[in-house]
Design an enzyme around this catalytic site. Structure first.
Site, PDB file in Angstrom:
ATOM      1  N   ILE A 123      23.707  58.596  85.193  1.00 39.00           N
ATOM      2  CA  ILE A 123      23.703  60.000  85.628  1.00 39.00           C
ATOM      3  C   ILE A 123      23.696  60.961  84.454  1.00 39.00           C
ATOM      4  CG2 ILE A 123      24.832  59.526  87.831  1.00 39.00           C
ATOM      5  CD1 ILE A 123      27.477  60.340  86.601  1.00 39.00           C
ATOM      6  N   GLU A 142      25.680  56.079  77.435  1.00 38.68           N
ATOM      7  CA  GLU A 142      25.294  56.589  78.738  1.00 38.68           C
ATOM      8  C   GLU A 142      26.515  56.883  79.599  1.00 38.68           C
ATOM      9  OE1 GLU A 142      21.013  54.360  79.365  1.00 38.68           O
ATOM     10  OE2 GLU A 142      22.836  53.361  80.065  1.00 38.68           O
ATOM     11  N   VAL A 143      26.311  57.804  80.565  1.00 41.84           N
ATOM     12  CA  VAL A 143      27.311  58.090  81.583  1.00 41.84           C
ATOM     13  C   VAL A 143      26.741  57.614  82.904  1.00 41.84           C
ATOM     14  CG1 VAL A 143      28.735  59.841  82.700  1.00 41.84           C
ATOM     15  CG2 VAL A 143      28.108  60.100  80.295  1.00 41.84           C
ATOM     16  N   LYS A 169      31.819  56.072  81.327  1.00 43.39           N
ATOM     17  CA  LYS A 169      31.218  56.369  80.032  1.00 43.39           C
ATOM     18  C   LYS A 169      31.157  55.066  79.241  1.00 43.39           C
ATOM     19  CE  LYS A 169      32.799  61.165  79.528  1.00 43.39           C
ATOM     20  NZ  LYS A 169      33.538  62.096  78.654  1.00 43.39           N
ATOM     21  N   ASP A 205      37.509  73.878  73.991  1.00 40.13           N
ATOM     22  CA  ASP A 205      36.112  73.909  74.434  1.00 40.13           C
ATOM     23  C   ASP A 205      36.042  74.143  75.935  1.00 40.13           C
ATOM     24  OD1 ASP A 205      33.390  73.839  74.363  1.00 40.13           O
ATOM     25  OD2 ASP A 205      33.227  71.663  74.230  1.00 40.13           O
TER      26      ASP A 205
END
EC number: 2.7.10.1
Length: 1013
Positions: free
Chosen positions: A657, A664-665, A683, A776
């Protein structure tokens, strides 16, 4: 449908009108919404309505039946040819049931006066509606002037003779609200003043929010308030067998809808949630905590015979440690180790064995070594003395080997190797061990343990020592090895039969290292530990003077240390860092603070002081505090302390996704033992990672694992013992908040948006209370689930300010635009909860603008300059003034003037409880003049005509409208406001935003105005 007009019978129906009217009535028999409760519905009354008409030749009841022979009650009047009509129709008494307000729905038809020849002078196209409150249901003697007028009712559509010919029914529906009502009931009255009208149905009702179960809390039927803008806060009651997690509340709107759920209930231990109820765990299943998602099957070797079990009992001979989680299988002690072998070397014995065949189902198996010294004649054994040493240790052995040293020579020993685990102490049975019998050999002497220095000169050192504790025979001689310090490869050997020697020919003022060992017939023993001595300097003449260099050195060192301390105090660092005597005083004054392994602290403002601990942390009673995982010497220790290890076999990866710097996630599913499978986000760490990347990757898990809050992303666990390395979190169906808002532009009510902001603020309050600074906070780092619950995420990366013209914070994951960052954090790297509040104000702006980019296309440098000069973002379109004021409060330059997160949560709660305060919007006409300066904007001079500009932004359909209304030049277009757009007929919100955003870009060349604070 029509009424006969002209010179005929004034009140009589036209041919076919009754049939049409009945058809209309049948078509209108629609069920009322579930949120409406009828007090009267003339369509459902089976008998006589009991209504009274006066004068009697006024309103006339038309009685018919439908296909089920149910009566249809219709009243009509058509006295259009006669002047001064005053015809009244009075209802029977209507019980209000103590409700504060009621609504009235009328369905009627009305004849167009222009279609009645000869009646223009007397015909009317309206009628009046009245009510009279009364506690007496038998009272009809009410004078006309006692009635209170509700409204004059006019038809949206009237019918003509042509409609009758075409069989067209024009049925009007009008709704009116009356309140507050104070008595038990009321009468309605309808006054005709000369219209041709048929009253098809009358419905009296009130609105309620129907009873509902939400988040395991039951909310009762709630009557809406008398004020159409009022939201009633209703507290829910936890359903049976549930407990409160956070007090459940919802708000009942005037339309009978439940809004803004807050809080929830959880099924208590022994019960699980099913279909909004808490169902008992059946035998063989258990649930230990309200926070457990569902009942779990009893783990292996355990059982429960009862319903609603909170834990399972262990089978016979199986046990559970107090620290074992209830989801863990019951275990038993291990069997004995196997195949033990020994290797004797003089007075040392090395043992080795194979782990037990049965570990008892546990991984915490360790070993205990029992040593017994046995008499060869009597066979009796006794415990070995304390002189025996075990390498590496006697108890808690994790490996399958051990060495015993310093045993006696020519002695029989029995060693018992026992396997133990976490439940061995609960086992009443016999110990499980394997025995080994050995006899030691003739042995070399033990090492010399003590050496004393004698006379020291500039060229010699005299030493003496004692015989080894265990000579194991007659000492034949000693071997003395010595060398100049740090020159170990060049050494000298001296042999002596005495316990004293003098080493000659040494360098003045030099350090020498000595080691001594003894020899018997069995050979040399081991060297002693190292002893270091120093010869005298050239000036020293005797042993009496040998202390002078020591004194000189001591004085010199003392002076240097004193100078350092004085300089340190004068610089102010001592006060800031808590060093020296100040630190000692502080330790005395605050004995409840426990330090481990020391700490260091950077010089900064008092409110920003933080302690950095090495392999330890400070503990305050009753306060949960965030612990920086970077303070651990071993990052893996932090991961395993704060995150649960998950077996990779429990995870199913379904699809990718997203992607990041580390890998990658994915979305997938997690199936833990004894639990149901549920969706998760995963993750992964890409192949070929460095150890530093692995530490950085798992650092986020070490941080996330410390948090437990409904508005903070939840960490399920990590996978570190197999590849790929993974971080597993809860799955948020709607993804990042900014993308979600862009996809659903304009789809939510203000209350829903405020609910999202309240969730984010609640999560940030939790982080602030724990002492964690996010750094953040942005909509892209907020995740949202299918229930519109927002959760703060992205805790992984440290940030460094680079000296580049963009002035962007750089992380290992890329650059973070400074448009979310507080000015003091940009200028001085001062990150605090107050700088997070600034970022939260930007997030508010993002939410209310449905994901617009803050400061649009301005460069970072322009943003820094504008903010430093005191200018702020303008209000988003249709933003409530209260929310925009809160944004401006978050953007105060003085960080101490910004609200705290607990204050923000309180403010948003007040707005939710009083939604009328959200109706006041920021003045729309001021938005365009409140723009920030853009970098390299597209000015009005970039387009030659209005048409070219509109075509460029794909709004060419409005070119003709702009030109017709006098906006023929780009200079005139630049002055357009949102109200002007609406006046021009630009009604689509998306088109308004696109045009206004383009105007904002052009405005920089024409209007140099901003929002100064």
């Amino acid at each position: 449908m029509g009424l006969r007009g002209g010179g005929g019978r004034a009140g009589g129906p036209a041919p076919g009108w009754t049939c049409l009217l009945l058809c209309a009535a049948l078509r209108s028999l629609l069920a009322s919404p579930g949120s409406e409760v009828n007090l009267l519905d003339s369509r459902t009354v089976m008998g006589d309505l009991g209504w009274i008409a006066y004068p009697k030749n006024g309103w006339e009841e038309i009685g018919e039946v439908d296909e089920n022979y149910a009566p249809i009650h219709t009243y009509q009047v058509c006295k259009v040819m006669e002047q001064n009509q005053n015809n009244w129709l009075l209802t029977s008494w209507i019980s209000n049931e103590g409700r504060p307000a009621s609504s009235f729905e009328l369905k009627f038809t009305l004849r167009d006066c222009n279609s009645l020849p000869g009646g223009l002078g007397t015909c009317k196209e309206t009628f009046n509606m009245y009510y009279f409150e009364s506690d007496d249901e038998d009272g009809r003697n009410i004078r006309e002037n006692q009635y209170i007028k509700i409204d004059t009712i006019a038809a949206d559509e009237s019918f003509t003779e042509l409609d009758l010919g075409d069989r067209v029914m024009k049925l009007n529906t009008e709704v009116r609200d009356v309140g507050p009502l104070t008595k038990k009931g009321f009468y309605l009255a309808f006054q005709d003043v000369g219209a041709c009208i048929a009253l098809v149905s009358v419905r009296v009702y009130y609105k309620k929010c129907p009873s509902v179960i939400r988040n395991l809390a039951r909310f009762p039927d709630t009557i809406t308030g008398a004020d159409s803008s009022q939201l009633l806060e209703v507290s829910g009651v936890c359903v049976n067998h549930s407990v409160t997690d956070e007090a459940p509340k919802m708000h009942c709107s005037a339309e009978g809808e439940w809004l803004v759920p807050i809080g929830k209930c959880l099924c208590k231990a022994g019960y699980e949630e099913k279909n909004n109820t808490c169902q008992v765990c059946r035998p063989g299943f258990f649930k230990a905590s309200p926070h457990s998602p569902s009942c779990s099957k009893c783990p292996p070797h355990s059982y429960t015979l009862d319903e609603a079990s909170t834990s399972c009992l262990c089978e016979e001979h199986y046990f559970r440690r107090e620290s074992d989680p209830p989801t863990m299988a019951c275990t038993r002690p291990p069997s004995a180790p196997r195949s033990a072998i020994s290797n004797v070397n003089e007075t040392s014995v090395f043992l080795e064995w194979i782990p037990p065949a049965d570990t008892g189902g546990r991984k915490d198996v360790s070993y205990y070594i029992a040593c017994k010294k046995c008499n060869s004649h009597s066979g009796l054994c006794e415990a070995c003395g304390s002189h025996v040493r075990y390498l590496p240790q006697q108890t808690g052995l994790k490996n399958t080997s051990v060495m015993m040293v310093d045993l006696l020579a020519h002695t029989n020993y029995t060693f018992e190797i026992e396997a133990v685990n976490g439940v061995s102490d609960q086992n009443p049975g016999a110990r499980q061990f394997v025995s080994v019998n050995v006899t030691t050999n003739q042995a070399a002497p033990s090492p010399v343990s003590s050496v004393k220095k004698g006379k020291i000169t500039k060229n010699s050192i005299s030493l003496s020592w004692q015989e080894p504790d265990r000579p194991n025979g007659i000492i034949l001689e000693y071997e003395i090895k010595y060398f100049e310090k740090d020159q170990e490869t060049s050494y000298t050997i001296i042999k002596s039969k005495e316990t004293a020697i003098t080493a000659d020919g040494l360098k003045p003022g030099s350090a020498y290292v000595f080691q001594i060992r003894a020899r018997t017939a069995a050979g040399y023993g081991g060297f002693s530990r190292r002893f270091e001595f120093e010869t005298s300097p050239v000036l020293a003449a005797s042993s009496d003077q040998s202390q002078i260099p020591i004194i000189v050195v001591s004085v010199t060192v003392g002076v240097i240390l004193l100078a350092v301390v004085i300089g340190f105090l004068l610089s102010g660092s001592c006060c800031d860092h808590g060093c020296g005597w100040a630190s000692s005083l502080r330790a005395v004054a605050y004995p409840s603070l426990i330090w481990r392994c020391g700490y260091s602290k950077a010089k900064q403002d008092p409110e920003e002081e933080k302690m950095h601990f090495h392999n330890g942390h400070i503990k305050l009673p009753g306060v949960r505090t965030y612990i920086d995982p970077h303070t651990y010497e071993d990052p893996n220790q932090a991961v395993h302390e704060f995150a649960k290890e998950i077996e990779a076999s429990c995870i199913t990866i379904e699809r990718v996704i997203g992607a990041g710097e580390f890998g990658e996630v994915c979305s997938g599913r997690l199936k833990l033992q004894g639990k149901r499978e549920f969706p998760v986000a995963i993750k992964t760490l890409k192949v070929g990672y460095t150890e530093k990347q692995r530490r950085d990757f798992l650092g986020e898990a070490s941080i996330m694992g410390q948090f437990d809050h409904p508005n903070i992303i939840h960490l399920e666990g990590v996978v570190t013992k197999s590849k790929p390395v993974m971080i597993v979190t809860e799955y948020m169906e709607n993804g990042s908040l900014d993308t979600f808002l862009k996809k659903n532009d304009g789809q939510f009510t203000v209350i829903q948006l405020v609910g999202m902001l309240r969730g984010i603020a609640s999560g940030m309050k939790y982080l602030s209370d724990m002492g964690y600074v996010h750094r953040d906070l942005a909509a892209r780092n907020i995740l949202i689930n299918s229930n519109l619950v927002c959760k703060v995420s992205d805790f992984g990366l440290s940030r460094v300010l680079e000296d580049d013209p963009e002035a962007a914070y750089t992380t290992r994951g890329g650059k973070i635009p400074i448009r979310w960052t507080a000015p003091e954090a940009i200028a001085f790297r001062k990150f605090t909860s107050a700088s997070d509040v600034w970022s939260y104000g930007i997030v508010m702006w993002e939410v209310m603008s449905y994901g617009e980019r803050p400061y649009w296309e301005m460069t970072n440098q322009d943003v820094i300059k504008a903010v430093e000069e005191g200018y702020r973002l303008p209000s988003p379109m249709d933003c409530p003034a209260a929310l925009y004021q809160l944004m401006l409060d978050c953007w105060q330059k003085d960080r101490n003037s910004r609200p705290k997160f607990d204050e923000i949560v309180s403010m948003l709660d007040k707005l939710i409880r009083n939604p009328s305060s959200l109706k006041t919007l920021v003045n729309a006409s001021s938005r365009v003049s409140n723009l920030l300066v853009e970098h390299s904007p597209v000015g009005s001079g970039a387009y030659r005509s209005v048409g070219e500009w509109l075509e460029a932004i794909k709004m060419g359909r409005y070119t003709e409208i702009f030109m017709e209304n006098g906006y023929s030049s780009m200079d005139s277009v630049a002055q357009v406001t949102l109200e002007d757009l609406r006046r021009l007929g630009v009604t689509l919100v998306g088109h308004q935003k696109k045009i206004m955003n383009s105007l904002q870009e052009m405005k920089v060349q024409l209007v140099n105005g901003m929002v100064p604070l």
